[in-house]
Design a protein around this motif. Structure first.
Motif, mmCIF file in Angstrom:
data_model
loop_
_atom_site.group_PDB
_atom_site.id
_atom_site.type_symbol
_atom_site.label_atom_id
_atom_site.label_comp_id
_atom_site.label_asym_id
_atom_site.label_seq_id
_atom_site.Cartn_x
_atom_site.Cartn_y
_atom_site.Cartn_z
ATOM 1 N N VAL A 167 10.355 55.841 106.151
ATOM 2 C CA VAL A 167 11.508 56.646 106.151
ATOM 3 C C VAL A 167 12.996 56.260 106.803
ATOM 4 O O VAL A 167 14.051 56.582 106.131
ATOM 5 C CB VAL A 167 11.105 58.095 106.825
ATOM 6 N N MET A 168 12.720 55.148 107.490
ATOM 7 C CA MET A 168 14.393 54.753 107.924
ATOM 8 C C MET A 168 14.915 53.815 106.881
ATOM 9 O O MET A 168 15.974 53.870 107.129
ATOM 10 C CB MET A 168 13.720 53.773 109.264
ATOM 11 N N ALA A 201 15.491 61.504 111.067
ATOM 12 C CA ALA A 201 14.690 62.007 109.981
ATOM 13 C C ALA A 201 13.921 63.246 110.118
ATOM 14 O O ALA A 201 13.746 63.633 111.292
ATOM 15 C CB ALA A 201 13.467 60.905 109.555
ATOM 16 N N VAL A 202 13.526 64.016 109.126
ATOM 17 C CA VAL A 202 12.717 65.378 109.386
ATOM 18 C C VAL A 202 11.022 64.954 109.780
ATOM 19 O O VAL A 202 10.508 64.640 108.824
ATOM 20 C CB VAL A 202 12.762 66.470 108.025
ATOM 21 N N THR A 203 11.086 64.627 111.045
ATOM 22 C CA THR A 203 9.525 64.412 111.566
ATOM 23 C C THR A 203 9.550 65.052 112.560
ATOM 24 O O THR A 203 10.322 65.720 112.997
ATOM 25 C CB THR A 203 9.465 62.901 111.830
ATOM 26 N N SER A 204 8.248 65.282 112.930
ATOM 27 C CA SER A 204 7.959 66.357 114.133
ATOM 28 C C SER A 204 8.839 65.893 115.205
ATOM 29 O O SER A 204 9.275 66.925 116.083
ATOM 30 C CB SER A 204 6.382 66.260 114.592
ATOM 31 N N ARG A 205 8.892 64.839 115.726
ATOM 32 C CA ARG A 205 9.711 64.232 116.798
ATOM 33 C C ARG A 205 11.284 64.734 116.641
ATOM 34 O O ARG A 205 11.755 65.354 117.520
ATOM 35 C CB ARG A 205 9.636 62.804 117.193
ATOM 36 N N GLU A 257 15.120 55.094 103.909
ATOM 37 C CA GLU A 257 16.053 55.990 103.312
ATOM 38 C C GLU A 257 17.134 56.542 103.984
ATOM 39 O O GLU A 257 18.160 56.811 103.637
ATOM 40 C CB GLU A 257 14.953 57.150 103.003
ATOM 41 N N VAL A 258 16.893 56.871 105.218
ATOM 42 C CA VAL A 258 18.118 57.125 106.266
ATOM 43 C C VAL A 258 19.023 56.038 106.313
ATOM 44 O O VAL A 258 20.361 56.474 106.158
ATOM 45 C CB VAL A 258 17.445 57.630 107.816
ATOM 46 N N ILE A 259 18.700 55.063 106.552
ATOM 47 C CA ILE A 259 19.681 53.763 106.682
ATOM 48 C C ILE A 259 20.454 53.588 105.292
ATOM 49 O O ILE A 259 21.675 53.402 105.264
ATOM 50 C CB ILE A 259 18.879 52.667 107.225
ATOM 51 N N GLY A 260 19.556 53.695 104.115
ATOM 52 C CA GLY A 260 20.314 53.588 102.996
ATOM 53 C C GLY A 260 21.435 54.683 102.456
ATOM 54 O O GLY A 260 22.595 54.187 102.290
ATOM 55 N N GLU A 261 21.059 55.690 102.804
ATOM 56 C CA GLU A 261 21.843 56.904 102.836
ATOM 57 C C GLU A 261 23.107 56.737 103.575
ATOM 58 O O GLU A 261 24.085 57.140 103.265
ATOM 59 C CB GLU A 261 21.361 58.278 102.979
ATOM 60 N N ALA A 262 22.876 56.457 104.977
ATOM 61 C CA ALA A 262 24.018 56.285 105.821
ATOM 62 C C ALA A 262 24.934 55.037 105.422
ATOM 63 O O ALA A 262 26.169 55.328 105.520
ATOM 64 C CB ALA A 262 23.493 55.959 107.352
ATOM 65 N N CYS A 287 21.703 55.849 113.116
ATOM 66 C CA CYS A 287 20.450 56.364 112.423
ATOM 67 C C CYS A 287 19.281 56.163 113.602
ATOM 68 O O CYS A 287 18.830 55.094 114.152
ATOM 69 C CB CYS A 287 19.990 55.459 111.400
ATOM 70 N N ILE A 288 18.647 57.266 114.096
ATOM 71 C CA ILE A 288 17.811 57.348 115.256
ATOM 72 C C ILE A 288 16.343 56.874 114.493
ATOM 73 O O ILE A 288 15.836 57.125 113.411
ATOM 74 C CB ILE A 288 17.358 58.741 115.553
ATOM 75 N N VAL A 289 16.159 55.616 115.112
ATOM 76 C CA VAL A 289 14.653 55.161 114.498
ATOM 77 C C VAL A 289 13.400 55.891 114.794
ATOM 78 O O VAL A 289 13.131 56.506 115.741
ATOM 79 C CB VAL A 289 14.557 53.737 115.095
ATOM 80 N N GLU A 290 12.646 56.219 113.602
ATOM 81 C CA GLU A 290 11.402 56.745 113.858
ATOM 82 C C GLU A 290 10.414 55.504 113.553
ATOM 83 O O GLU A 290 10.398 54.962 112.652
ATOM 84 C CB GLU A 290 11.104 57.868 112.657
ATOM 85 N N ASP A 291 9.603 55.309 114.632
ATOM 86 C CA ASP A 291 8.609 54.201 114.451
ATOM 87 C C ASP A 291 7.275 54.521 114.459
ATOM 88 O O ASP A 291 7.039 55.717 114.501
ATOM 89 C CB ASP A 291 8.907 53.166 115.666
ATOM 90 N N ASP A 292 6.379 53.735 114.350
ATOM 91 C CA ASP A 292 4.828 53.957 114.205
ATOM 92 C C ASP A 292 4.235 53.794 115.465
ATOM 93 O O ASP A 292 3.006 53.904 115.629
ATOM 94 C CB ASP A 292 4.315 53.015 113.214
ATOM 95 N N ARG A 293 5.292 53.856 116.581
ATOM 96 C CA ARG A 293 4.632 53.879 117.942
ATOM 97 C C ARG A 293 3.973 52.359 118.303
ATOM 98 O O ARG A 293 3.604 52.354 119.324
ATOM 99 C CB ARG A 293 3.233 54.882 118.139
#
Ligand SMILES: Cc1cc2nc3c(=O)[nH]c(=O)nc-3n(C[C@H](O)[C@H](O)[C@H](O)COP(=O)(O)OP(=O)(O)OC[C@H]3O[C@@H](n4cnc5c(N)ncnc54)[C@H](O)[C@@H]3O)c2cc1C
Length: 326
Positions: A20-21, A96-100, A23-28, A7-13
């Motif tokens: 959202v992580m 996750a579906v985020t801009s990055r 959710e991604v980790i939960g599904e994985a 799971c590629i981490v989307e963070d708050d910088r």
């Protein structure tokens, strides 16, 4: 670890993974039977962030901590994760579906020479292959896809998958792999921070208020923001409002804007064009306020009010204030 779901981490910088992580980790974790690993590219890893990833269920965190990973540049991230994936052979790589991540995960799949299932809303293991469900034709149809070869690379729509329940005290092993020095193709020139509205972020919010052309002008969004502050919502807009220059593009909901899936969507003066619905039709409860009883948005709304929004919005704000202040 081979066979792991990454799971590629989307963070708050600022050193914390975003909601959202979970959710991604939960599904994985549901699909992988526990072999879930996080891959975190950051220049600001924090102990609290690593702890959070462990409690959500990551058994290992591949920590790619390097000043070169911030600000984000997709070619730098894709090179690093492709190199690591080639060494470690994960079974799947989820973002996750985020801009990055929308951009970077596509580039990563191309580097690895594998298919990408973008914007997924469901997964199932069928025997030993993964099948992803994703909306197509602006959400009119759902398509099921599987990969010709692995790793299975996919992006997951926020607010659709059940979040992992945090297990306090559970920790992840932290690995700091040595990778080739990141080579940036693009030169960083200048960073400009968006001015914060003080409201929740559109893609993360559980409640979203959307204003369309019926708002009549940018000055009127203040009534939506007042309501948003009372109920803890984010404020978005239709493309008509964005094209008119009333709101910046980052607030646009729809096919050429953000995809959202909040628990509650409230649309004011939005007609419900198919391209707008493409970005919000998976919202759990849809409320529409429109003067026109024939407006298409009423076809998908759970609750509809045929009325002038300039009367309804202040009335709702006042009622919610009374209810929530009790
Ligand atoms: C390739 C392509 C991509 C697109 N991508 C997107 C996208 O990402 N997102 C997007 O939103 N659109 C997108 N569009 C545009 C889309 O087709 C519509 O034009 C747009 O969504 C209309 O925005 P709207 O509903 O705000 O405006 P309108 O369609 O003009 O609707 C305004 C509504 O406000 C109502 N209204 C007016 N005054 C009031 C009032 N006082 N009280 C209550 N109701 C009132 C009217 O009855 C009307 O229904 C795209 C179009 C194309 C061709």
């Amino acid at each position: 670890m081979a066979n792991a779901f990454w799971c590629i981490v989307e963070d708050d910088r600022q050193g914390m993974p975003k909601k959202v992580m979970s959710e991604v980790i939960g599904e994985a974790a549901r699909l992988a039977g526990g072999q879930v690993e996080a891959v975190w590219l950051t220049d600001k890893a924090s102990d609290a962030g690593l702890k959070q990833l462990g409690e959500w269920g990551a058994t290992r965190v591949w920590l790619l901590a390097n000043a070169a990973y911030a600000p984000y540049r997709s070619e730098v991230w894709a090179g690093a994760v492709a190199e690591l994936a080639t060494k470690e052979s994960p079974k799947a790589i989820f973002g996750a579906v985020t801009s990055r991540q929308r951009e970077f995960v596509a580039r990563l799949a191309a580097r690895l020479g594998v298919g990408l299932a973008a914007d997924c809303v469901a997964f199932a293991m069928e025997g030993d292959r993964l099948v992803a469900t994703r909306p197509i034709y602006a959400g009119k149809l759902l398509s099921k896809v599987a990969w010709a070869k692995g790793p299975w690379v996919a992006t997951l729509r926020p607010n659709v998958f059940r979040p992992a329940e945090a297990q306090p005290g559970k920790t992840a092993a932290v690995e700091r792999p040595s990778l080739s020095a990141p080579a940036a193709i693009m030169k960083f020139v200048e960073r400009r921070e968006d001015v914060s509205t003080g409201l929740p972020e559109l893609a993360e919010a559980e409640t979203v208020i959307s204003g369309g052309r019926g708002m009549k002008g940018p000055e009127n969004y203040v009534i939506l923001e007042d309501l948003a502050r009372v109920i803890g919502a984010a404020v978005g807009a239709s493309r008509a409002a964005v094209d008119a220059g009333w709101r910046p593009h980052r607030f646009q909901i729809g096919q050429t804007g953000r995809t959202i899936s909040p628990k509650l969507y409230l649309g004011f003066g939005v007609s419900g064009a198919i391209q707008h619905l493409a970005g919000m039709r998976t919202s759990k409860v849809i409320v529409a306020v429109n003067k026109d009883p024939e407006a298409p948005i009423f076809k998908i709304a759970d609750y509809g009010i045929v009325a002038d929004l300039f009367e309804v919005v202040p009335a709702l704000t006042a009622e919610f204030k009374k209810l929530l202040e009790k």
